[in-house]
Design a protein around this motif. Structure first.
Motif, mmCIF file in Angstrom:
data_model
loop_
_atom_site.group_PDB
_atom_site.id
_atom_site.type_symbol
_atom_site.label_atom_id
_atom_site.label_comp_id
_atom_site.label_asym_id
_atom_site.label_seq_id
_atom_site.Cartn_x
_atom_site.Cartn_y
_atom_site.Cartn_z
ATOM 1 N N THR A 50 -6.193 -1.901 7.611
ATOM 2 C CA THR A 50 -6.591 -2.563 6.361
ATOM 3 C C THR A 50 -5.806 -3.865 6.161
ATOM 4 O O THR A 50 -6.353 -4.873 5.704
ATOM 5 N N THR A 91 0.851 -1.183 0.000
ATOM 6 C CA THR A 91 0.000 0.000 0.000
ATOM 7 C C THR A 91 0.890 1.236 0.000
ATOM 8 O O THR A 91 2.083 1.160 0.301
ATOM 9 N N THR A 98 -4.707 3.679 9.336
ATOM 10 C CA THR A 98 -5.682 3.100 8.413
ATOM 11 C C THR A 98 -5.071 1.975 7.599
ATOM 12 O O THR A 98 -5.669 0.910 7.402
#
Length: 441
Positions: A438, A417, A434
């Motif tokens: 995730t 990511t 976050t």
């Protein structure tokens, strides 16, 4: 033929001093006689003897103060020291032991007892490995005894445990002779930078100890690091300095790029905590040294807890999770503001952090911990992603990108990511939280 042991005697009464001199020289010892404590300290520092005998009551500096000063001097701290006292003066004898005396001799002297005590302390001193053979500094036995002595006296001091980083790679590339020069360089820097009265010892290898008795331990660490980082470069070949690293194989058999030798300093103090013995203090120092070594480049870690509690009085937050151990996370980030935000966020999540500001520095950290469970990396260039592939294809990589092209490059190279690198620590922390949620990390 073995040279006779040298004994330094401090006695202000001329006839008493002559009697001592005659007894000791008659037994085959080399004796130097001085009339006061000031000269005792000066002569012992200039040419350390094998044993010291000091009268308690002398002009300028008395025997107790002279012994205290000599115990706090690296050059003389290991020497056996005997005090001269009148019969029945038990309180002064106790005071002498508290200041570092090893034994006492009462006046008037019994010749046989005097010589027996001198022989006993010289024999014991000869049996102990007092000094490190490479640097001539007090060795491990003397270091432990000195720490225990300071703890027994409830002294206020800081213990600095100092270790070289990337030293094995330096030794492998340049050889043991130049490795010894690096150790000598560190020893010389420490001698120059510590304060008068501080104690310096060489545990062995590239490990040193300083006992610092002033309040300015942080500035001392910073000064040692500044001077060392400047001077260590003189031991490198110019081509390696220009390149910025040495190519060497780590203990796992992986060839890596190792940066310039740096220092890790662990600092344990009695400013706000008490310790029962050297073993307890050493355990805390070992924990701090491990933490310092997880930061690339020269760094220091100071234990600021108060008898096991943090500065704010709260108990330390446990970092164990999942299987009972903290997962390792490698951070590669040059931006100081962003790095601080990432460190704070991952600390809260219970990660054990390895922190580097570039890819070469990260290589040195990976030599000790080659398989982190998370990588958070700023994209200096594609070398960073190459390094990530060497770690583990399954290791999540959170890439830090400043623009769209870096986002594209990171995704193309397999980043798990991507989060935006900006100057807002709170926003960066939120993005990282976050991403971790995730990825279920």
């Amino acid at each position: 033929m073995t040279a006779p042991a040298r004994i330094l005697v401090a006695e202000d009464e001329a006839d008493v001093g002559k009697l001592l001199h005659d007894i000791l020289t008659g037994a085959g010892y080399e004796v130097e006689l001085v009339p006061n404590g000031d000269q005792l300290v000066r002569r012992a520092q200039a040419q350390p003897p094998d044993l010291i005998i000091a009268d308690l009551l002398m002009p300028l500096i008395d025997g107790l103060e002279a012994i205290r000063q000599l115990r706090n001097d690296t050059r003389t701290a290991h020497l056996p020291m005997l005090i001269l006292t009148a019969i029945g003066d038990s309180s002064r004898i106790v005071e002498g032991f508290e200041n570092g005396a090893d034994d006492y001799i009462t006046k008037p002297y019994n010749r046989d007892e005097l010589l027996a005590r001198v022989r006993s302390h010289l024999r014991r001193a000869a049996q102990l490995p007092q000094r490190n053979p490479l640097t001539g500094l007090p060795g491990n036995v003397v270091i432990q005894a000195e720490i225990n002595r300071q703890l027994a006296q409830q002294a206020t001091f800081a213990l600095l445990y100092i270790d070289l980083d990337n030293f094995k790679a330096f030794n492998d590339v340049y050889g043991f002779a130049r490795g010894d020069r690096a150790i000598h360089l560190l020893a010389d820097i420490l001698r120059d930078q510590i304060k008068p009265g501080d104690f310096l010892g060489h545990i062995g290898g590239d490990d040193f100890v300083v006992l610092h008795f002033g309040p300015d331990v942080e500035s001392l660490c910073q000064q040692i690091i500044r001077v060392f980082d400047e001077q260590i470069r003189s031991l490198y070949d110019e081509a390696d300095l220009q390149r910025g690293y040495l190519l060497a194989t780590d203990r796992y058999g992986v060839q890596r790029q190792f940066g310039i030798i740096s220092l890790s300093i662990a600092v344990v103090t009695t400013y706000h905590r008490t310790f029962t013995d050297v073993d307890e203090m050493s355990r805390v120092a070992a924990e701090l040294k491990k933490a310092a070594k997880q930061i690339a480049g020269s760094s220091y870690k100071i234990d600021r807890r108060s008898d096991g509690r943090c500065d704010d009085g709260m108990a330390p937050v446990p970092t164990e999770r999942r299987t009972g151990r903290s997962p390792d996370a490698l951070i590669i980030c040059q931006d100081a503001v962003a790095r601080a935000a990432i460190v704070a966020t991952l600390n809260v999540r219970g990660y054990c952090l390895f922190i580097a500001d570039n890819e070469i520095a990260a290589q040195g950290l990976l030599a000790n911990e080659p398989q982190p469970e998370l990588v958070v990396a700023e994209l200096f260039d594609l070398k960073t992603l190459t390094l990530w592939r060497q770690i583990n294809h399954d290791t999540p990589l959170i890439a830090l990108a400043r623009n769209e092209q870096e986002v594209i490059d990171a995704r193309a190279a397999g980043a798990t990511t991507v989060i935006w690198l900006n100057n807002n620590p709170l926003d960066l922390s939120d993005q990282l939280q976050t991403a971790l949620d995730t990825l279920s990390l």
